[in-house]
Design a protein around this motif. Structure first.
Motif, PDB file in Angstrom:
ATOM      1  N   GLU A 257      82.939 -42.512 -21.126  1.00 32.61           N
ATOM      2  CA  GLU A 257      81.885 -43.651 -20.741  1.00 32.61           C
ATOM      3  C   GLU A 257      82.759 -45.041 -20.542  1.00 32.61           C
ATOM      4  O   GLU A 257      82.630 -45.716 -19.577  1.00 32.61           O
ATOM      5  CB  GLU A 257      80.853 -43.791 -21.548  1.00 32.61           C
ATOM      6  N   ARG A 263      79.351 -40.335 -15.188  1.00 36.22           N
ATOM      7  CA  ARG A 263      78.885 -40.604 -13.952  1.00 36.22           C
ATOM      8  C   ARG A 263      77.998 -39.230 -13.256  1.00 36.22           C
ATOM      9  O   ARG A 263      78.141 -38.287 -13.968  1.00 36.22           O
ATOM     10  CB  ARG A 263      79.886 -41.000 -12.852  1.00 36.22           C
ATOM     11  N   THR A 285      72.169 -40.235 -17.463  1.00 32.23           N
ATOM     12  CA  THR A 285      73.202 -40.685 -16.225  1.00 32.23           C
ATOM     13  C   THR A 285      72.714 -39.612 -15.159  1.00 32.23           C
ATOM     14  O   THR A 285      73.375 -39.648 -14.074  1.00 32.23           O
ATOM     15  CB  THR A 285      74.336 -40.409 -16.888  1.00 32.23           C
TER      16      THR A 285
END
Ligand code: GUN
Ligand code: ZN
Length: 441
Positions: A257, A263, A285
């Motif tokens: 992160e 992502r 996420t």
């Protein structure tokens, strides 16, 4: 203009994820369905009698009681580990040092890489897998070798150069800037070419400096539609070593992160030993956790909680992880996922296993608009499964009262003998009288 083809057999089309609705509401089934293929694309799906009547000019391929499924999608593999699959007796870190890295060094020779890429894709196709997402080695030529064979076969495939700038032999180490520059060069060369796409590929936190992970995080920001694949929390020893090497990070995921590597387009292999914080952040996420059950039993990693993670709302995939995984087959992989589910006290339905291996995995690769289901408009990547491929399977399947009961013995006991035919982009590449035929321009 290609000739039209009609494939006839039992068909299944999911209309929802069977992890979100009851299995009986998740799919439509036909005991004698027909798939019309024109110019590589599925242009009709319905009852065989109606499709045949509407298209009398089409070539007919009647597979009788076989099951027609979208080709299997395997979202986490290492094609360079083909020749060392089933190597005995180690846990992850020793297995990497003693078997994997020495083999990966050989991919410095482009001819060796080309030979293994061809061998690997021949093996997976004969197991009914038509799309893979693979780690290559640190050598850019290992990526070229894979994509060249995949392109010759007209496969939809994903691959990336492994980046590692520490804790690996000299011959396999790149540098922080070099790993990212080579990745950018390969991405520009291959991403979006034909049916191919590129995945940015830091191997895992242990084999990269923070500077390398940051450089790859920057690359991800420059190419937001590109996938990123890595490993996380596979074995306790690995998690402890990451904590030692990255004392400034609060946990394993924080290493990714804080370097821009958490992502939505991220594929995180294994993810067995996550803290509640890590699991929560991955879910928020929209990143994907990839369950690799034959690998997790073979290397002794542990039992992934598929049902629990699905209940928490994670995006999930199912993969072989060849050659830490002990198989090239998604059938064998589904069987192992079922067995691990049983050991954890939850029975995963065959309809859930098949959904993961096709549509679910295609979603993770951002490909569900073109592969992973028999939906009209999708590219015609299809596997034809013989549900009575051995005497043991046939005698059990003959008792079945519905399709999942008929398919389950093939999941649990089937292998490449169950794969009667494979179609790629509307062409039969493996089947009656056909050996594997690469397309060459
Ligand atoms: N973690 C880092 N590299 C690897 C690999 O090649 N296989 C598996 N199973 N885990 C890894
Ligand atoms: Zn892996």
């Amino acid at each position: 203009m290609d000739k039209k083809s009609i494939l006839i057999g039992q068909t299944i089309l999911y209309n929802s994820s069977p992890f979100k609705v009851a299995i009986e509401d998740a799919f439509e089934y036909s005991s004698r369905g027909g798939i019309l293929i024109e110019n590589g694309v599925i242009t009709a799906l319905g009852e065989a009698s109606e499709i045949v009547a509407s298209h009398p000019d089409a070539d007919l391929h009647d597979y009788s009681r076989c099951l027609l499924l979208p080709g299997f999608v395997d979202p986490h593999v290492h094609y360079p580990q083909t020749a060392i699959i089933a190597s005995w007796g180690e846990r992850l870190l020793d297995w990497l040092n003693n078997y994997t890295f020495p083999e990966e060094i050989r991919f410095g020779d482009p001819a060796y890489a080309a030979g293994i890429a061809e061998r690997y894709l021949r093996l997976v196709l004969s197991n009914g897998t038509t799309t893979v997402c693979t780690f290559c080695t640190t050598h850019p030529a290992s990526v070229d070798a894979f994509f060249e064979v995949a392109d010759a076969l007209d496969l939809r495939a994903v691959a990336g150069k492994v980046c590692m700038d520490r804790n690996a032999p000299d011959e396999l180490r790149d540098s922080a800037a070099g790993g990212s520059d080579d990745s950018r060069m390969l991405l520009e060369k291959w991403h979006g070419r034909g049916r191919l796409s590129y995945a940015i590929t830091p191997r895992f936190a242990l084999t990269s400096s923070r500077a390398q992970l940051e450089a790859l995080g920057d690359l991800c920001r420059s190419y937001p539609d590109c996938l990123m694949q890595t490993h996380i929390a596979e074995q306790p020893e690995e998690v402890a070593e990451v904590a030692r090497l990255f004392p400034d990070s609060s946990d394993y995921l924080d290493v990714y992160e804080s370097t821009g590597l958490l992502r939505p387009n991220g594929l995180y292999g294994h993810a067995i030993y996550l803290s509640p914080r890590e699991s929560g952040r991955l879910r928020e996420t929209g990143a994907a956790l990839i369950h690799c059950p034959t690998s997790n039993t073979f290397i002794g990693s542990g039992l992934f909680g598929l049902r629990e993670r699905a209940g928490e709302g994670h995006r999930l995939g199912l993969a072989t992880d060849t050659g830490g995984g002990s198989s090239f087959s998604m059938l064998r992989t589904m069987a192992a996922a079922y067995e691990i589910g049983q050991l954890r006290g939850s029975s995963i339905h065959p309809g859930q296993l098949v959904w993961l291996s096709t549509q679910g995995n295609a979603q993770l690769l951002n490909m569900d608009g073109c592969i992973g289901s028999l939906r009209v408009g999708n590219e015609a990547d299809i596997v034809v499964l013989d549900l009575a491929s051995t005497p043991a399977i046939a005698q059990r399947a003959s008792r079945a009262e519905e399709i999942w009961e008929e398919l389950f013995p093939t999941i649990m006991m089937g292998d490449d003998r169950a794969v009667r035919s494979v179609w790629i982009h509307g062409k039969e590449v493996l089947g009656e009288g056909k050996s594997w035929t690469p397309r060459r321009e």
